[in-house]
Design a protein around this motif. Structure first.
Motif, PDB file in Angstrom:
ATOM      1  N   VAL A   1      37.373  45.691  44.330  1.00  0.00           N
ATOM      2  CA  VAL A   1      36.338  44.781  45.069  1.00  0.00           C
ATOM      3  C   VAL A   1      35.080  45.085  44.724  1.00  0.00           C
ATOM      4  O   VAL A   1      34.382  44.287  44.722  1.00  0.00           O
ATOM      5  CB  VAL A   1      36.813  45.090  46.485  1.00  0.00           C
ATOM      6  CG1 VAL A   1      35.813  44.110  47.357  1.00  0.00           C
ATOM      7  CG2 VAL A   1      38.227  44.521  46.760  1.00  0.00           C
ATOM      8  N   ILE A   2      34.686  46.428  44.624  1.00  0.00           N
ATOM      9  CA  ILE A   2      33.157  47.005  44.224  1.00  0.00           C
ATOM     10  C   ILE A   2      32.826  46.209  43.051  1.00  0.00           C
ATOM     11  O   ILE A   2      31.834  45.687  43.109  1.00  0.00           O
ATOM     12  CB  ILE A   2      33.300  48.405  44.685  1.00  0.00           C
ATOM     13  CG1 ILE A   2      33.616  48.693  45.751  1.00  0.00           C
ATOM     14  CG2 ILE A   2      31.747  48.699  44.035  1.00  0.00           C
ATOM     15  CD1 ILE A   2      33.475  50.352  45.960  1.00  0.00           C
ATOM     16  N   LYS A   3      33.755  46.315  42.155  1.00  0.00           N
ATOM     17  CA  LYS A   3      33.386  45.934  40.820  1.00  0.00           C
ATOM     18  C   LYS A   3      33.661  44.190  40.720  1.00  0.00           C
ATOM     19  O   LYS A   3      33.440  43.902  39.532  1.00  0.00           O
ATOM     20  CB  LYS A   3      34.322  46.664  39.779  1.00  0.00           C
ATOM     21  CG  LYS A   3      34.200  48.066  39.309  1.00  0.00           C
ATOM     22  CD  LYS A   3      34.974  48.488  38.315  1.00  0.00           C
ATOM     23  CE  LYS A   3      35.329  50.102  38.518  1.00  0.00           C
ATOM     24  NZ  LYS A   3      36.599  50.319  37.864  1.00  0.00           N
ATOM     25  N   ARG A   4      34.032  43.792  41.490  1.00  0.00           N
ATOM     26  CA  ARG A   4      34.240  42.068  41.416  1.00  0.00           C
ATOM     27  C   ARG A   4      35.228  41.947  40.534  1.00  0.00           C
ATOM     28  O   ARG A   4      35.469  40.825  39.793  1.00  0.00           O
ATOM     29  CB  ARG A   4      32.890  41.260  40.952  1.00  0.00           C
ATOM     30  CG  ARG A   4      31.904  41.562  42.035  1.00  0.00           C
ATOM     31  CD  ARG A   4      31.806  40.832  43.112  1.00  0.00           C
ATOM     32  NE  ARG A   4      30.464  41.089  44.018  1.00  0.00           N
ATOM     33  CZ  ARG A   4      30.665  42.041  45.086  1.00  0.00           C
ATOM     34  NH1 ARG A   4      31.594  42.922  45.203  1.00  0.00           N
ATOM     35  NH2 ARG A   4      29.451  42.015  45.723  1.00  0.00           N
ATOM     36  N   ASP A   5      36.155  42.706  40.413  1.00  0.00           N
ATOM     37  CA  ASP A   5      37.339  42.435  39.452  1.00  0.00           C
ATOM     38  C   ASP A   5      38.524  41.769  39.874  1.00  0.00           C
ATOM     39  O   ASP A   5      39.361  42.240  40.308  1.00  0.00           O
ATOM     40  CB  ASP A   5      37.837  43.744  38.590  1.00  0.00           C
ATOM     41  CG  ASP A   5      38.658  43.523  37.434  1.00  0.00           C
ATOM     42  OD1 ASP A   5      39.209  42.557  37.230  1.00  0.00           O
ATOM     43  OD2 ASP A   5      38.820  44.620  36.840  1.00  0.00           O
ATOM     44  N   MET A   6      38.168  40.569  40.091  1.00  0.00           N
ATOM     45  CA  MET A   6      39.184  39.514  40.782  1.00  0.00           C
ATOM     46  C   MET A   6      40.627  39.758  40.658  1.00  0.00           C
ATOM     47  O   MET A   6      41.477  39.894  41.342  1.00  0.00           O
ATOM     48  CB  MET A   6      38.561  38.177  40.847  1.00  0.00           C
ATOM     49  CG  MET A   6      37.554  38.113  41.969  1.00  0.00           C
ATOM     50  SD  MET A   6      37.722  39.041  43.325  1.00  0.00           S
ATOM     51  CE  MET A   6      35.880  39.401  43.521  1.00  0.00           C
ATOM     52  N   PRO A   7      40.903  39.458  38.942  1.00  0.00           N
ATOM     53  CA  PRO A   7      42.518  39.683  38.935  1.00  0.00           C
ATOM     54  C   PRO A   7      43.221  40.924  39.557  1.00  0.00           C
ATOM     55  O   PRO A   7      43.967  40.927  40.065  1.00  0.00           O
ATOM     56  CB  PRO A   7      42.559  39.937  37.507  1.00  0.00           C
ATOM     57  CG  PRO A   7      41.148  39.076  36.955  1.00  0.00           C
ATOM     58  CD  PRO A   7      40.058  39.534  38.144  1.00  0.00           C
ATOM     59  N   VAL A   8      42.455  42.112  39.491  1.00  0.00           N
ATOM     60  CA  VAL A   8      43.109  43.316  39.922  1.00  0.00           C
ATOM     61  C   VAL A   8      43.124  43.157  41.434  1.00  0.00           C
ATOM     62  O   VAL A   8      44.319  43.567  42.011  1.00  0.00           O
ATOM     63  CB  VAL A   8      42.313  44.592  39.575  1.00  0.00           C
ATOM     64  CG1 VAL A   8      42.836  45.835  40.137  1.00  0.00           C
ATOM     65  CG2 VAL A   8      42.128  44.615  38.091  1.00  0.00           C
ATOM     66  N   VAL A   9      42.327  42.691  42.203  1.00  0.00           N
ATOM     67  CA  VAL A   9      42.262  42.513  43.631  1.00  0.00           C
ATOM     68  C   VAL A   9      43.264  41.537  43.879  1.00  0.00           C
ATOM     69  O   VAL A   9      43.985  41.882  44.932  1.00  0.00           O
ATOM     70  CB  VAL A   9      40.797  41.910  44.198  1.00  0.00           C
ATOM     71  CG1 VAL A   9      40.879  41.771  45.501  1.00  0.00           C
ATOM     72  CG2 VAL A   9      39.755  42.901  43.734  1.00  0.00           C
ATOM     73  N   GLN A  10      43.530  40.390  43.239  1.00  0.00           N
ATOM     74  CA  GLN A  10      44.460  39.596  43.621  1.00  0.00           C
ATOM     75  C   GLN A  10      46.029  40.152  43.554  1.00  0.00           C
ATOM     76  O   GLN A  10      46.720  40.128  44.151  1.00  0.00           O
ATOM     77  CB  GLN A  10      44.482  38.281  42.630  1.00  0.00           C
ATOM     78  CG  GLN A  10      43.131  37.261  42.821  1.00  0.00           C
ATOM     79  CD  GLN A  10      42.852  36.466  41.995  1.00  0.00           C
ATOM     80  OE1 GLN A  10      43.435  36.433  40.855  1.00  0.00           O
ATOM     81  NE2 GLN A  10      41.860  35.491  42.191  1.00  0.00           N
TER      82      GLN A  10
END
Lengths: 320, 547
Positions: free
Chosen positions: A279-288
Motif C-alpha cells: 500500500v505504501i508503495k502504491r503497488d496496486m496489483p499486489v494490494v488487489q
C-alpha cells in the motif's frame, strides 16, 4: 440429487459465495482505483520528468481504460495468474505463496489453541453458572479482549521472552524449519491471537448453551440422573452449535485477515505485512491480490459456518 | 418399613417457590401446603386438579426435583425405604432415571432433537449401568412393539422430528420403562394429543405399566382420563389435598363440593335454536385454500351460520378448522369459493375489506395472554375498538367500557389494571369484551377455552351464551373438544384432513347413523365412568373383527 434439501441448500450457498466473490473483486478494483497517488510517481520519485512518467505509465499499462484493466485482472485470476508487481516486476502468485502459507500456519496454530479452549471454558462457565469460576472466566477473558493486541504482544515479549526466555520474541520462520521449530517460533504470536479471540467465542458458547439449558429435553436428561457435564456436553452443546460455529468462523476470519499488528510486532513474514508494504508503495496489483485473497478467506469461512450450521440441524440431515 | 409393599410415602410435603417480578424484590411463596399420600408397589395414583393445584410439583418431588426456582421446603419423601429429600446431588442422581422415571406432557419438547430416539430411550439404563447396550436396545425394541409403535426394530433409529406426536408420547413411555424403574411419574401424558390418538396412547400406557408391574403417579386435569387408569385418586386444589380415595369412591360418591363440581362439570347445555332467518349471517360456499401454493389444506368446504346461533367447527390438529377461520377473516385468501357475510360477498383479502366489514367480524383467540398488549390497561384495550369504529372518546368511552366490564361480570376497578394482574379466565373475559365493543354480528372463537381449567372454561362458555342471548351475535366456535361442542352449539361442522365430513344441526350431527370418522371421534372422548376405556377398545376390536 438436488431433491435432497441439504445438498440443495449447500449448492445454493456455494453459488452465492461465487457471486459474492465477483462482486467483491469489483469493489476492490474500484476502491484501489479511487486511492490517491500514482505508482509511476512513487517508483521514479524525485527524478521524475513528464516524459519518463508517461513512458513508465505506458509500459505498466496504466493508460488503458479501467474496465479493460479490470477484465484483464479478473481474466488472469480465473487462469490462476495474479499478475506481476508493478514495483519489483515479480510474479505476485509466488510472492504471496509463502506469505499466505505463513499466515495460514499462524492462524491455524491460534485456532487449534483457542477454539477448543473457548468451547471448554464456555462449558465450564455454564456448569458453574453465576459462581466464582464462571465470573473468573468471564472477567479474565474479557480483560484479555479489552487490552489492545499490541499491548498483550509486548507484555508477552517482555515477560515470557525477555524475563523468562522461554520463547523467542521474533517469530521469523522460513521453509527450512521443521514443524516443531516453527511451532516454537510462533508460540508467542499465536498466544497473543488466542487471548484476543478467546472471550468472544467463549461468551457465545456460554450464552448459546445456557439458552438451551432451560429446554424440556435438558430437564429430561436431568431426570434421567445424568451427570452435569454429560448434560452440558451431550444434550445442550449439540443444540447450541449453530451460533457457536458462526462466531468461531468469524474469529477464524479475523485470525487470517486481522493479524497485521501481531505480524508487525513479532516480525512475522505473513500476508498482512506484505499488504501494508505495498500500500505504501502504491503497488496496486499486489494490494488487489491480497484484498481478494482476504475476501475469499472470509467468504469461504462464513460459507463453511453456514454449511456446518445446516448440517448440524438434524431436521435437514435426516428429512422425514 | 413395616409394610413391604409400600413404595412411596410422602409425609407433610411443603414446596415453595421464589417469585421474581422484574424491578421488584424477589419474594417466596408456598405452593404446596403439607400434602401426604402413600403408593404401593404396582399401583397407580391419580393426582388431579386445575393448573396451580401443585400436582406436577408434587409429582416431581418424588424425584426430589424442583423446576426453576421451585424448592421443597419441608416434609419427607420416602422412596422404597429411603428418605430421598436428604440425598446429596450424587445420591439423588442414582435415584432419578433408575428408581423413578418421568414422562412429560410434551414429549415433542422433551426429546433432544439432536439424537436418535433409540439412544435417548436406553440412555438412563446405560448411565446407571443397569444393562449392556445390546440388552438395553433389545428391551427398548420390545417396549416399542408393546407400545404399538410402527416397525419397532427400526423405530429407535429415527429422530424425534421424524415421528408423530402420539408416537413420541409412546416413545417417552418406553424411555421411562426402559430402565425398569419402580415408579413412573406421568405428567399429563395425553393432554397435548388429539382425542383419537389419546385413547390409543392411554391404552398403551395402561397395558405397559400393568405388565411391568411399575407403580405410577398419573397427573392430569381430566378426571375422565384418570378414572380409566388409576387405583386411587387424590384431588388437589391450591396446593392442598381436597379429597383422597379409591377411583370408585371419587367418581361415584364424591364427598367434597369441589370434587362434586369436577365430576359434574359441563352442566351447560344450549337448546338448539329453532326459528332461522331466511338469510344466514355467514355463508361459505365451496371454499378451497392452500398454503404457499403447494399444500391444499381445505377442499371444497361449505357451511353456513344464522344470526344468534353458534356453529362449532370440530376436528383434530391438521383438520383445517383454524385455516377455515383464517380464510373467513381474510388472512388467508381462498383459492376458489365465495364467502357471503350478511348477504354481501366478502372480499377475499383483508386489505380490500371495508371498515364496516372488519367491525362486524371480530375474533377471540386461544391465548388471551398474547392477544393483549401487556403495556395497556384493560380500559385502553377495551376502549380501542370503541374509539376506532365509532369515534367515541373521553368520558363517553369510559362509560361504555365500564358497561362492557359489567357485561363480562368484572367490576369497574379493572379499568386501570394491566393484563398481567388478571387470571387466565379474567383475561379471556377482557378479550370477549374487546370483541363485543365493536358490536359485531359474528365472533370467531378460536379454541377460546382450551387453555383454561374446566371450571373456568365453564364460566366463559356460560358468559358467551348469555351475551349471545342479549346481543344476538353469532359465534363460529372452533374447538377440538366435543364436550364444549355439545354444550354450546346449534349446528356442527366436523372436519377431517381439510374436508368437511359432516355438517348440520347439532341434533343430526351427534345422532347415529354416523360416518366412520365422526363415530371414531365421538367414541374416543373419555367418559367419566370406570371401565370406559376397556369397553370402547373391546367394542372396536369386535367391530374390526366383524369387518
Amino acid at each position: 440429487m438436488l431433491s435432497n434439501p441439504l445438498i440443495r441448500m449447500i449448492a445454493q450457498r456455494l453459488a452465492l459465495g461465487i457471486v459474492l466473490l465477483f462482486a467483491i473483486s469489483l469493489v476492490i478494483f474500484i476502491g484501489t482505483e479511487m486511492l490517491p497517488g500514482d505508482v509511476a510517481q512513487s517508483i521514479l520519485g524525485q527524478s521524475a520528468t513528464e516524459q519518463s512518467l508517461a513512458n513508465l505509465r505506458e509500459e505498466l499499462g496504466l493508460n488503458q481504460p479501467a474496465y479493460v484493466r479490470y477484465l484483464d485482472w479478473v481474466g488472469g485470476i480465473l487462469q490462476g495468474d495474479l499478475g506481476t508487481s508493478l514495483t519489483n516486476k515479480q510474479d505476485i502468485g509466488s510472492m504471496i505463496g509463502t506469505r499466505l502459507g505463513n499466515t495460514f500456519f499462524l492462524a491455524s496454530v491460534a485456532a487449534v489453541m483457542s477454539v477448543p479452549l473457548a468451547v471448554l471454558l464456555g462449558m465450564i462457565a455454564v456448569h458453574y453458572k453465576d459462581g466464582f469460576i464462571d465470573k473468573a472466566i468471564s472477567m479474565s477473558t474479557l480483560g484479555a479482549i479489552s487490552l489492545p493486541e499490541f499491548f498483550i504482544g509486548y507484555l508477552l515479549i517482555y515477560f515470557v521472552a525477555v524475563q523468562l526466555g522461554w520463547f523467542p520474541s521474533n517469530a521469523l520462520v522460513h521453509s527450512g524449519m521443521s514443524l516443531m521449530e516453527k511451532l516454537y517460533a510462533v508460540a508467542l504470536p499465536a498466544t497473543t491471537l488466542t487471548l484476543v479471540v478467546l472471550a468472544h467465542m467463549m461468551r457465545m458458547t456460554r450464552a448459546a448453551i445456557l439458552n438451551v439449558m432451560s429446554s424440556a429435553y435438558v430437564e429430561t436428561a436431568e431426570l434421567k440422573g445424568l451427570s452435569s457435564f454429560k448434560i452440558i456436553f451431550h444434550h445442550a452443546f449439540p443444540n447450541a452449535i449453530a451460533p457457536i460455529i458462526t462466531v468461531v468462523m468469524l474469529n477464524l476470519g479475523y485470525l487470517v485477515v486481522g493479524v497485521v499488528v501481531v505480524e508487525v510486532i513479532f516480525v512475522y513474514p505473513g500476508m498482512g505485512q506484505l499488504m501494508v508494504d505495498h500500500v505504501i508503495k502504491r503497488d496496486m496489483p499486489v494490494v488487489q491480490a491480497c484484498g481478494l485473497i482476504f475476501a475469499a478467506t472470509y467468504i469461504l469461512l462464513n460459507m463453511t459456518a453456514d454449511i456446518l450450521a445446516i448440517i448440524a440441524n438434524p431436521r435437514l440431515r435426516h428429512p422425514k | 418399613m413395616a409394610d413391604n409393599n409400600l413404595l412411596l410415602d410422602v409425609r407433610d410435603l411443603k414446596i415453595g417457590a421464589t417469585i421474581q417480578v422484574p424491578g421488584e424484590k424477589p419474594y417466596d411463596i408456598e405452593i404446596v401446603h403439607g400434602v401426604s399420600f402413600t403408593l404401593e408397589k404396582g399401583k397407580v395414583l391419580g393426582l388431579i386438579g386445575e393448573s396451580g393445584a401443585g400436582k406436577s410439583t408434587i409429582g416431581l418431588s418424588s424425584m426430589a426435583y424442583g423446576r426453576g426456582s421451585v424448592e421443597i421446603t419441608g416434609g419427607e419423601v420416602w422412596l422404597d425405604g429411603e428418605q430421598i429429600l436428604g440425598h446429596s446431588h450424587d445420591q439423588i442422581r442414582k435415584v432419578r432415571g433408575r428408581k423413578v422415571a418421568y414422562v412429560s406432557q410434551s414429549a415433542a419438547a422433551s426429546f433432544n432433537p439432536a439424537h436418535r430416539l433409540g439412544d435417548q430411550v436406553i440412555e438412563a439404563a446405560m448411565e446407571h449401568g443397569l444393562s449392556s447396550r445390546s440388552e438395553a436396545k433389545a428391551f427398548a425394541d420390545h417396549l416399542f412393539a408393546k407400545l404399538g409403535l410402527p416397525d419397532p426394530d427400526n423405530f429407535g433409529r429415527r429422530y424425534p422430528h421424524q415421528v408423530s406426536g402420539g408416537q413420541l408420547q409412546r416413545a417417552m413411555t418406553a424411555m421411562a420403562l426402559c430402565s425398569k424403574p419402580d415408579l413412573i411419574v406421568f405428567d399429563e401424558p395425553t393432554t397435548a394429543l388429539d382425542v383419537t390418538t389419546q385413547i390409543d396412547v392411554l391404552a398403551a400406557i395402561k397395558d405397559a405399566i400393568h405388565d411391568t408391574g411399575t407403580a405410577a403417579l398419573y397427573i392430569t386435569h381430566d378426571l375422565a382420563v384418570v378414572a380409566q387408569i388409576s387405583d386411587d385418586i387424590m384431588v388437589l386444589r391450591n396446593g392442598e389435598m381436597v379429597e383422597y380415595g379409591s377411583v370408585d369412591q371419587i367418581i361415584n360418591n364424591p364427598q367434597e363440593d369441589y370434587t362434586k363440581s369436577l365430576v359434574s362439570v359441563r352442566s351447560i347445555l344450549k337448546e338448539e335454536g329453532g326459528e332461522l332467518d331466511a338469510e344466514p349471517v355467514l355463508n361459505c360456499r365451496n371454499i378451497t385454500a392452500s398454503y404457499s401454493n403447494s399444500i391444499r389444506v381445505l377442499h371444497d368446504v361449505s357451511m353456513h351460520l344464522h344470526k344468534g346461533q353458534t356453529l362449532a367447527i370440530v376436528g383434530e390438529s391438521g383438520s383445517g378448522k383454524s385455516t377455515m377461520a383464517r380464510v373467513i377473516t381474510g388472512l388467508l385468501p381462498q383459492e376458489t369459493g365465495d364467502i357471503y357475510f350478511k348477504g354481501q360477498q366478502l372480499p377475499r383479502e383483508l386489505k380490500q375489506r371495508s371498515k364496516e366489514e372488519l367491525r362486524s367480524l371480530q375474533m377471540i383467540y386461544q391465548m388471551a395472554d398474547t392477544a393483549m398488549n401487556p403495556r395497556q390497561t384493560i380500559g385502553q384495550i377495551i376502549g380501542r375498538p370503541i374509539e376506532f369504529y365509532f369515534g367515541v372518546t373521553g368520558r363517553e368511552k369510559r362509560k361504555q367500557v365500564i358497561e362492557l366490564l359489567k357485561k363480562i361480570e368484572l367490576d369497574e376497578n379493572f379499568y386501570d389494571r394491566y393484563p398481567a394482574e388478571l387470571s387466565g379466565g379474567q383475561k379471556q373475559r377482557v378479550c370477549i369484551a374487546r370483541a363485543l365493543a365493536a358490536k359485531p354480528d359474528l365472533i370467531i372463537c378460536d379454541e377460546v377455552t382450551s387453555a383454561l381449567d374446566p371450571l373456568v372454561a365453564d364460566g366463559i362458555l356460560k358468559l358467551l351464551l348469555k351475551l349471545q342471548k342479549e346481543t344476538g351475535v353469532a359465534y363460529l366456535f372452533i374447538t377440538h373438544d366435543i364436550a364444549t361442542v355439545r354444550a354450546i352449539s346449534d349446528s356442527i361442522a366436523v372436519m377431517y384432513m381439510g374436508k368437511l365430513v359432516r355438517f348440520g344441526p347439532k341434533s343430526q350431527v351427534l345422532e347415529p347413523p354416523f360416518d366412520d370418522y365422526t363415530d371414531l371421534l365421538l367414541s374416543s372422548v373419555p367418559e367419566m365412568e370406570l371401565g370406559w376405556l376397556e369397553n370402547v377398545l373391546k367394542h372396536r376390536k369386535m367391530e374390526s373383527a366383524g369387518h
